[in-house]
Design a protein around this motif. Structure first.
Motif, PDB file in Angstrom:
ATOM      1  N   THR A 119       0.831  -1.204   0.000  1.00  0.00           N
ATOM      2  CA  THR A 119       0.000   0.000   0.000  1.00  0.00           C
ATOM      3  C   THR A 119       0.865   1.253   0.000  1.00  0.00           C
TER       4      THR A 119
ATOM      5  N   ILE B 295       1.242   4.363  -2.778  1.00  0.00           N
ATOM      6  CA  ILE B 295       1.139   5.787  -2.425  1.00  0.00           C
ATOM      7  C   ILE B 295       2.388   6.537  -2.859  1.00  0.00           C
ATOM      8  N   TRP B 296       3.553   5.980  -2.523  1.00  0.00           N
ATOM      9  CA  TRP B 296       4.809   6.642  -2.904  1.00  0.00           C
ATOM     10  C   TRP B 296       4.937   6.740  -4.428  1.00  0.00           C
TER      11      TRP B 296
END
Length: 167
Positions: free
Chosen positions: A135, A139-140
């Motif tokens: 996850t 996001i990164w």
């Protein structure tokens, strides 16, 4: 017999060691990523290359987290397989009797509905860090795209990602 018992105790200790170390290592990765994310958000994209490198570092660290958690899960499974050689009934993965026992205890405590359903799913505390790392990697990755393109790839408002993607 004592040699078998000793081997069992070593396997049990190694399994517990892997689980304990997974939690400690995962905490390190989570704290590190949290601080890095706060830094990227706080910088408000004032120096684009710093935001970009921070996001690349976060993406890389999240992949390392996935690798660490996956490796720990492997060794936990290995030691559980070894334990099963000594005690075949040690892990009751598919035994309905134990599910009924847990359900009965939950019912006695007044736990039902969605909470009971979540508990009965028997989430693996050693697999969750793998999913958390995946996850965070996503996001990164989105933040890296945002720093490269100068806008949010999913139309996320700039105040959510912490810097002006539309500048």
């Amino acid at each position: 017999m004592t040699e078998k018992r000793s081997d069992f105790e070593v396997a049990l200790q190694m399994r517990e060691f892997e689980i304990t170390q997974l939690a400690q290592r995962n905490n390190f990765f989570m704290i590190f990523q949290g601080v890095l994310l706060a830094g990227v958000i706080q910088s408000a994209h004032s120096i684009p290359v710093v935001s970009f490198l921070g996001c690349v570092a976060g993406f890389s660290i999240s992949l390392f987290q996935v690798g660490m958690a996956s490796g720990a899960k492997y060794w936990q499974e290995y030691w559980e397989a070894k334990l099963s050689e000594f005690e075949p009934n040690l892990f009751h993965e598919d035994d309905c009797r134990y599910n009924n026992t847990v359900k009965g205890r939950l019912s006695k405590r007044g736990i039902s509905g969605r909470i009971e359903s979540l508990i009965m799913r028997r989430y693996s505390v050693s697999r969750i860090p793998i999913w958390v790392g995946i996850t965070f990697a996503a996001i990164w990755f989105l933040l890296v795209l945002c720093t490269l393109r100068g806008y949010s790839p999913l139309g996320i408002p700039s105040f959510i990602v912490g810097f002006n993607c539309h500048a």
